[in-house]
Design an enzyme around this catalytic site. Structure first.
Site, mmCIF file in Angstrom:
data_model
loop_
_atom_site.group_PDB
_atom_site.id
_atom_site.type_symbol
_atom_site.label_atom_id
_atom_site.label_comp_id
_atom_site.label_asym_id
_atom_site.label_seq_id
_atom_site.Cartn_x
_atom_site.Cartn_y
_atom_site.Cartn_z
ATOM 1 N N PRO A 60 -23.698 35.764 -18.215
ATOM 2 C CA PRO A 60 -23.970 36.776 -19.249
ATOM 3 C C PRO A 60 -23.969 36.137 -20.634
ATOM 4 O O PRO A 60 -22.934 35.767 -21.170
ATOM 5 C CB PRO A 60 -22.804 37.765 -19.084
ATOM 6 C CG PRO A 60 -21.724 36.975 -18.426
ATOM 7 C CD PRO A 60 -22.378 35.945 -17.584
ATOM 8 N N ASP A 91 -21.088 31.882 -22.595
ATOM 9 C CA ASP A 91 -20.927 32.604 -21.334
ATOM 10 C C ASP A 91 -19.768 33.579 -21.502
ATOM 11 O O ASP A 91 -18.606 33.171 -21.609
ATOM 12 C CB ASP A 91 -20.652 31.607 -20.203
ATOM 13 C CG ASP A 91 -20.608 32.258 -18.829
ATOM 14 O OD1 ASP A 91 -20.411 33.488 -18.751
ATOM 15 O OD2 ASP A 91 -20.744 31.529 -17.830
ATOM 16 N N HIS A 92 -20.101 34.886 -21.489
ATOM 17 C CA HIS A 92 -19.060 35.884 -21.768
ATOM 18 C C HIS A 92 -18.069 36.034 -20.624
ATOM 19 O O HIS A 92 -17.038 36.715 -20.765
ATOM 20 C CB HIS A 92 -19.706 37.237 -22.062
ATOM 21 C CG HIS A 92 -19.003 38.019 -23.129
ATOM 22 N ND1 HIS A 92 -17.642 37.918 -23.363
ATOM 23 C CD2 HIS A 92 -19.457 38.916 -24.044
ATOM 24 C CE1 HIS A 92 -17.293 38.716 -24.351
ATOM 25 N NE2 HIS A 92 -18.381 39.327 -24.794
ATOM 26 N N ARG A 93 -18.326 35.437 -19.464
ATOM 27 C CA ARG A 93 -17.320 35.414 -18.402
ATOM 28 C C ARG A 93 -16.156 34.518 -18.785
ATOM 29 O O ARG A 93 -15.011 34.726 -18.349
ATOM 30 C CB ARG A 93 -17.931 34.905 -17.099
ATOM 31 C CG ARG A 93 -19.040 35.753 -16.517
ATOM 32 C CD ARG A 93 -19.647 35.084 -15.302
ATOM 33 N NE ARG A 93 -20.189 33.762 -15.631
ATOM 34 C CZ ARG A 93 -20.742 32.927 -14.746
ATOM 35 N NH1 ARG A 93 -20.794 33.280 -13.464
ATOM 36 N NH2 ARG A 93 -21.210 31.762 -15.126
ATOM 37 N N VAL A 108 -15.769 33.103 -22.219
ATOM 38 C CA VAL A 108 -15.440 33.107 -23.641
ATOM 39 C C VAL A 108 -15.511 34.526 -24.179
ATOM 40 O O VAL A 108 -16.517 35.222 -23.988
ATOM 41 C CB VAL A 108 -16.416 32.203 -24.427
ATOM 42 C CG1 VAL A 108 -16.016 32.152 -25.899
ATOM 43 C CG2 VAL A 108 -16.463 30.808 -23.822
#
Length: 472
Positions: free
Chosen positions: A266, A442-444, A446
């Protein structure tokens, strides 16, 4: 006996490779570890060393063909009674991508007995002969270049071959002309034999300009292109409206990697405008310093150093998501990827342990990396193992963008153009050097807060380079 060599896995786990050019011909005698072909994978162009010493009997593919790993590539007539073939399993024929295939000596205890001794092992840097030291590369024999006949037709598109009279084949022996893969591809497009081209530079490496100059001396014309044709694709007619190019090599690999990254991680992108006037002043001073002659320290190097320092403060940007293991991998080193636009497409080689380098060392490493990428000599090893990347779209006049993550990495920083703009400074509106930073993450792995702190840390160093002294 007839010995068959199958295309090995080149150490990248890729299923196929394209034959760029053969370096040997049917009927030619070759020695152990002599380069026999250049092949292009999705990551790099590499030379294949010969696993046998003997006479070439069959070339199973032509230049431009795509061959699957494990498929027959070339056959040799070698001393012996029974036919032998390199195993089709990919790991049995693994070849290290290097130009120094002939320089490796066999390790002690590598000898094998019985039937297995007849099958060369290409693990590492070519086939290791039993009980031998470093194999010597035999100079290749120059092939005869046919002169044009009265009926017309020749390999140089009817160019006057007698302008440079080739010496008899049996009297001329020399190493293959030194050039880069893009130049060799360009020469093939124009029908030029590089053995007849003389290098003009002090490096003795043949360049595109040398090919053009030789072609001009023969009266050969430059391939025309339509406005809609991709670079290097000759037009088939004056009114051609479109052309098609096979999706291969780096372009195919890049497309697959970008799709996988975009639909797996994401993506979130955040931006920051930074006054980099002090950094540009620092760079100008370093370039004027005679003690740094030969070292080109630019704003890219300063940004790379800022990234390494910021990753120390915000290590979540230096991580990877291991879906199979259900774990987050935290890297305690920085292999800094530098996106490079080349004639063959976008590649992202990395500077290993960039966090341990000084600013000057980092600038030298980035310069060498870019030069190697543009010449097409980047090895697959340099294209893997990155932990964080930088892309500089500012060199193309772009202010900001949303860079896509290099697969497996948590972040990528985009550098925009440095613009001279009105800016508030010390309570006044003055002209300052402004750059926009674009961070995709990467929002998973960070969160927005961590990304903001990282980007602010990078911006602080670029705004005040002296601040880096506090972080060293």
């Amino acid at each position: 006996m007839i010995a068959e060599f199958r295309l090995p896995d080149l150490g990248e786990g890729l299923p196929e490779a394209e034959i760029v050019q053969w370096l040997v011909a049917q009927g030619e005698e070759v020695t152990l570890n002599q380069p026999i072909a250049e092949v292009e994978t999705a990551k790099a162009i590499v030379e294949l060393p010969s696993p046998f010493a003997g006479i070439v009997t069959t070339l199973h593919a032509d230049a431009g063909d795509v061959v699957e790993v494990g498929s027959p590539l070339i056959a040799f007539e070698v001393a012996g009674e029974d036919a032998v073939s390199t195993p089709a399993e990919p790991d049995a024929g693994r070849v290290a991508p290097t130009d120094a295939a002939a320089d490796a000596a066999p390790a002690a205890g590598d000898e094998v007995a019985g039937a297995e001794a007849t099958v060369p092992n290409l693990v590492g840097y070519g086939a290791a002969p039993r009980g031998a030291g470093r194999p010597q590369r035999r100079p290749r024999t120059t092939r005869d270049v046919p002169a044009p006949s009265a009926a017309g037709g020749s390999v140089l598109t009817d160019a006057p071959h007698d302008a440079v009279a080739p010496a008899p084949v049996e009297d001329v022996r020399h190493e293959r002309p030194r050039s880069t893969p893009p130049v060799r591809a360009y020469a093939r497009e124009r029908g030029i034999d590089l053995a007849l081209v003389e290098a003009s530079g002090v490096s003795s490496i043949i360049r595109r300009e040398d090919v053009d100059e030789y072609a001009a001396s023969l009266g050969a014309s430059t391939p025309e292109q339509t406005p809609s044709s991709p670079r290097g694709v000759a037009a088939r007619g004056a009114f051609e409206r479109e052309s098609r190019v096979p999706i291969r090599g780096i372009r195919k690999h890049t497309a697959a990697a970008m799709v996988r990254s975009a639909f797996t991680a994401p993506h979130v992108t955040t931006f920051l405008e930074v006054d980099v006037s002090e950094t540009t002043r620092l760079v100008s001073g370093l370039r004027a310093d005679r003690r740094l002659d030969g070292h080109r320290v630019g704003i890219m190097a300063v940004a790379a150093k800022a990234v390494c320092l910021a990753l120390r403060a915000e290590p979540t940007l230096n991580t990877a998501w291991d879906e199979a293991a259900g774990e987050i991998v935290q890297y305690h080193y920085v292999n800094l990827g530098i996106a490079a636009a080349t004639e063959r497409g976008l590649v992202v080689p990395n500077v290993a342990d960039a966090d341990r380098l000084t600013l000057v060392e980092l600038a030298d490493a980035i310069g060498a990396l870019a030069e190697t990428a543009r010449s097409g000599r980047t090895t697959p090893a340099a294209l893997s193992g990155g932990t964080f990347s930088i892309t500089n779209f500012g060199v193309f006049g772009i202010d900001a963008g949303t860079p896509i993550l290099n697969p497996g990495e948590a972040g990528i920083l985009g550098l925009g153009s440095v613009r001279r703009r009105p800016w508030e400074h010390d309570g006044q509106i003055v002209l300052r050097d402004i750059m926009t930073l674009s961070l995709s993450f990467d929002h998973r792995l960070v969160d927005g807060e961590q990304a903001a702190r990282f980007l602010t840390a990078v911006g602080d160093v670029l705004r005040e380079p002296g601040r880096a002294m506090l972080l060293l």
